[in-house]
Enzyme design. Structure first.
Site, PDB file in Angstrom:
ATOM      1  N   HIS A 162       1.239  11.348  -1.902  1.00 62.37           N
ATOM      2  CA  HIS A 162       0.018  11.070  -1.148  1.00 62.37           C
ATOM      3  C   HIS A 162      -0.817  12.337  -1.112  1.00 62.37           C
ATOM      4  CE1 HIS A 162      -1.999   9.101   2.573  1.00 62.37           C
ATOM      5  NE2 HIS A 162      -2.517   8.669   1.451  1.00 62.37           N
ATOM      6  N   GLU A 170      -4.131   4.654  -8.701  1.00 62.99           N
ATOM      7  CA  GLU A 170      -5.157   5.553  -8.172  1.00 62.99           C
ATOM      8  C   GLU A 170      -4.970   6.865  -8.907  1.00 62.99           C
ATOM      9  OE1 GLU A 170      -6.653   7.608  -4.074  1.00 62.99           O
ATOM     10  OE2 GLU A 170      -5.663   5.661  -3.912  1.00 62.99           O
ATOM     11  N   HIS A 193       0.859  -1.199   0.000  1.00 63.59           N
ATOM     12  CA  HIS A 193       0.000   0.000   0.000  1.00 63.59           C
ATOM     13  C   HIS A 193       0.888   1.240   0.000  1.00 63.59           C
ATOM     14  CE1 HIS A 193      -2.212   3.160   2.440  1.00 63.59           C
ATOM     15  NE2 HIS A 193      -3.050   2.946   1.461  1.00 63.59           N
ATOM     16  N   ASN A 194       0.512   2.244  -0.789  1.00 62.53           N
ATOM     17  CA  ASN A 194       1.302   3.489  -0.862  1.00 62.53           C
ATOM     18  C   ASN A 194       2.794   3.175  -0.974  1.00 62.53           C
ATOM     19  OD1 ASN A 194      -1.072   4.907  -0.697  1.00 62.53           O
ATOM     20  ND2 ASN A 194      -0.709   5.770   1.330  1.00 62.53           N
ATOM     21  N   ASP A 246      -0.207   6.414  -6.652  1.00 62.38           N
ATOM     22  CA  ASP A 246      -1.176   7.514  -6.545  1.00 62.38           C
ATOM     23  C   ASP A 246      -0.692   8.635  -7.457  1.00 62.38           C
ATOM     24  OD1 ASP A 246      -2.482   6.052  -4.685  1.00 62.38           O
ATOM     25  OD2 ASP A 246      -1.968   7.296  -2.968  1.00 62.38           O
ATOM     26  N   GLU A 306       1.347   0.050  -5.487  1.00 65.65           N
ATOM     27  CA  GLU A 306       0.334   1.105  -5.669  1.00 65.65           C
ATOM     28  C   GLU A 306       0.984   2.398  -6.139  1.00 65.65           C
ATOM     29  OE1 GLU A 306      -3.420   3.164  -3.317  1.00 65.65           O
ATOM     30  OE2 GLU A 306      -1.761   2.334  -2.147  1.00 65.65           O
TER      31      GLU A 306
END
Length: 774
Positions: A375, A409, A330-331, A362, A360
């Site tokens: 983020h 994302e 995640h992230n 973003d 991931e």
């Protein structure tokens, strides 16, 4: 008052004597790691000047060399209080040739690539970026470091133990005279993490000082070493089975393998072990094993708790992709917290090198039309999207050939989405799955085996997958629902009102094939309305609610579809949630913050330890069968019920590390906790008493029993802590593995630190039995 005291200058004769001692010690240690006289080792021992690079303006020459212990690298420093700095070879994760770090990419020119290399450390220590005078010298440094690192890692447990103890002896010998007086012996005992009273120290000293000279040397030091490393628990085991002239015959050893180790062994297996581990030629000729050979066998990888039958890829890798647990991050771009920590391509490299198979990204609009990753709604730093894709391409398949999923994302404008699609297609090239495999519309996922060396993109898609077979598609863009994980943050900087719709560019839509992101509208809707490739992501609270209250429905959903879970937005410290309930519900992509050392990451590392550490673990049959009624919270009769009794005897530990190395008199008070994680009924934890002031060879001999109902989902975790009566215990080390991968019998257990890296000299010794319940 001056805080810096220069060492008195040596006379020429003293300097020659010192150099001879250094040469002799280096020779002994080189021999110990299997590199005696090796030119690459000698290159490091001589050392040389390298340019240390921190920025465009900070590039300074520093002298680096390997010290005579063959495990510590020394380098000069201009800092007043740190004139000499060192780091351990054990702390190096990898050495990368060329401009393969973020720093070197940013602060050096492409023309200097062949002169550059980076030393990447375990944990969160900064990468050391260096430049040699030319390509040949850079290659020599990299080659030499890699040889020493690999040889150190390939030493047996016994060799690592010996190397560590002798290194501690050298440190205790302050005047470097190769002798040990009583004061130095006490200092040595503190170095190896054991506190004894003065009377006992004097007794040991007198026992070994056979010459009554007031110091130990040569054979007296050897006697002291043997006294110190004597393993009473192994002596007892050996004595129980050595029935032939006080040695183990082939028959004695076979009895041990059959009765204690519960192995399907034969006489030829016993003979093979004698040939492999026995060092005494007379005993070997008689097909006997001495106590030293037996101890060497017990400390080898063959005798560790993890069954080597599961070390390489052994599972069926031809099942559909959704039949596997997939190691997921995640992230991934973050290296610290979620609010103002740095973003870095290093996050992707480290996760992929730890066999992570789903990362991931973003993505947000950046300056000058370049999409960036960070983020959202926070102060975390930014990296270019193209740099992240390049890093992923370069490192995706270094440790595993199986497919990597890029979870996008996307928050970008249409123009920057088109540029994203361009980078994905141009950088990933033929490795990108840009259309379904085969000539016809698929009805199920391809297998990890079919997708070897391939990238899958997870994200929004404008249309159904059938459109990939229709060449008349003219749509250029369209709207899709926007699901913004970053907007779920619960911190002071409030995000704008989340949009329900966003415009998606066709170019980016088309690279999404088998992992189309959709909103979850219930299990019935997913079953009746969604195709197999349409998947949902569940934030932590939603996932736990479904796993708790709709366990069987969630499990059946995950037989047909892929599911991804991720940490709550409130975890701004990058902490993690317990992944076990998610796996119990059959979720495949259980995303964790890889950058954060934690119990949850230890469990994740244990889950993906077998099957070649390839990042894919085949789910149990009852989580792949569409007729299954498995409910991890309310167990009914079914194939998942395979009742076992787990017996664990925690016997001893060896050479546990000091936690406060700055404080000589700081000695650990260790205890061991045995934990089981699995279905709710199997979760359990039991611990030993603590032992005061002994991290060198503490002994517990405590027995525990656990009743296991669903062994296929159970994970065993062994934790060593430093007991503290007034505050929380400190972690010394831990080890996790699936219960089904445990070997019965007397087993050594490697000890990993909080970051999941092996503590080379440390270990636990246990007796373990996993038996069918009566």
């Amino acid at each position: 008052m001056s805080c810096w005291k220069e060492r008195a200058k040596r006379s020429p004769s003293e300097e020659l004597a010192r150099q001879e001692r250094v040469r002799k010690v280096a020779h002994e240690n080189g021999k110990r790691i299997g590199l005696d006289g090796d030119p690459d080792l000698n290159f490091l021992l001589v050392g040389g000047v390298l340019t240390k690079i921190r920025s465009r303006s900070w590039q300074k020459n520093r002298f680096y060399r390997l010290q005579e212990d063959c495990k510590t690298v020394w380098h000069e420093s201009n800092k007043v209080f740190k004139r000499k700095q060192t780091f351990s070879v054990d702390d190096i994760d990898s050495v990368r040739n060329g401009r393969q770090s973020e720093g070197l990419n940013k602060h050096t020119d492409p023309s200097e690539d062949e002169r550059c290399f980076s030393i990447v450390f375990k944990g969160r220590k900064k990468v050391l970026d260096l430049m040699a005078s030319d390509q040949e010298e850079a290659n020599q440094w990299v080659k030499s470091f890699e040889k020493v690192i690999n040889n150190m890692r390939n030493l047996s447990r016994q060799q690592k133990s010996e190397h560590w103890i002798i290194d501690c002896m050298r440190k205790a010998d302050k005047n470097a005279d190769n002798k040990m007086n009583l004061k130095e012996l006490k200092r040595f005992l503190r170095h190896v993490n054991i506190e004894v009273d003065d009377t006992y120290a004097e007794e040991i000293f007198k026992k070994c000082d056979e010459s009554n000279s007031g110091y130990l040397e040569d054979m007296e030091i050897k006697t002291f070493y043997e006294l110190l490393t004597q393993r009473e628990e192994i002596d007892v085991i050996y004595g129980n089975y050595a029935q032939t002239d006080a040695q183990l015959s082939v028959r004695d050893l076979l009895n041990f393998l059959l009765n204690e180790q519960r192995e399907n062994a034969t006489v030829s297996d016993a003979l093979r072990l004698i040939e492999k581990y026995e060092m005494d030629e007379t005993a070997k000729q008689n097909n006997h094993m001495t106590k030293d050979g037996f101890q060497m066998y017990l400390q080898h990888e063959d005798c560790e708790i993890f069954n080597l039958a599961y070390k390489n890829v052994y599972q069926d890798m031809t099942q559909p992709l959704n039949h596997y647990y997939i190691s997921s991050s995640h992230n991934t771009y973050l290296t610290h917290d979620q609010l103002k920590g740095p973003s870095s391509t290093e996050g992707y490299i480290r996760a992929l090198m730890k066999n992570c198979r789903c990362v991931e990204l973003d993505i947000w609009d950046g300056a000058n039309g370049e999409p960036v990753i960070y983020h959202g709604y926070t102060l975390t730093s930014k990296i270019f999207f193209r740099d992240a894709i390049k890093a992923i391409k370069d490192y995706a398949f270094r440790t595993s050939d199986y497919p990597v999923i890029l979870s996008l994302e996307n928050h970008c404008s249409v123009d920057q989405q088109k540029l994203m699609a361009h980078y994905i297609i141009s950088i990933l090239g033929d490795a990108l799955v840009s259309k379904p495999l085969g000539d016809f519309m698929p009805t199920n996922f391809p297998s990890p085996e079919e997708l070897k060396g391939k990238f899958l993109i997870k994200g929004k898609r404008l249309n159904k997958l059938e459109a990939a077979f229709n060449n008349n598609v003219t749509i250029s863009e369209g709207t899709v629902s926007e699901e913004d994980e970053a907007a779920e943050q619960e911190h002071g900087q409030k995000p704008p009102q989340k949009k329900s719709k966003m415009t998606l560019a066709r170019e980016l839509s088309d690279v999404v094939v088998y992992c189309k992101s959709v909103h979850f509208n219930g299990f019935e809707h997913a079953r009746d309305k969604l195709d197999f490739y349409e998947m949902s992501s569940f934030k932590e609270s939603k996932a736990f609610n479904l796993a708790e209250n709709s366990s069987t429905a969630f499990m059946l959903h995950n037989i047909d579809k892929l599911s991804r879970t991720y940490p709550a937005g409130s975890r701004t410290d990058s902490s993690n949630y317990n992944p076990v309930p998610m796996w119990n519900a059959g979720c495949q992509i259980v995303a964790l913050n890889f950058q954060t050392p934690s119990k949850e990451m230890h469990i994740n590392q244990g889950r993906f330890l077998p099957n070649g550490k390839c990042g894919y673990i085949l789910k149990p049959e009852f989580q792949r069968d569409a007729t299954s009624q498995f409910d991890s919270n309310a167990l009914s009769y079914g194939p998942w019920l395979r009742k076992k009794t787990l017996h664990v005897m925690v016997i001893s530990a060896q050479q546990l590390p000091k936690l406060n190395v700055e404080k000589q008199k700081s000695i650990v008070d260790p205890l061991v906790r045995v934990e089981v994680y699995g279905v709710r009924a199997d979760n359990a934890s039991k611990e030993t008493h603590h032992i005061d002031n002994n991290g060198f060879n503490p002994m517990w001999n405590e027995r525990f029993q656990f009743d296991i109902l669903v062994p296929d989902l159970a994970i065993l975790r062994l934790v060593v802590e430093d007991y503290d009566a007034t505050s929380a215990n400190d972690l010394i080390g831990q080890y996790c593995l699936p219960l089904t991968c445990v070997q019965n019998g007397y087993r050594h257990v490697p000890i990993l630190n909080k970051n999941g890296d092996v503590i080379s000299s440390a270990g636990l010794f246990v007796h373990i039995m996993l038996l069918d319940a009566e």
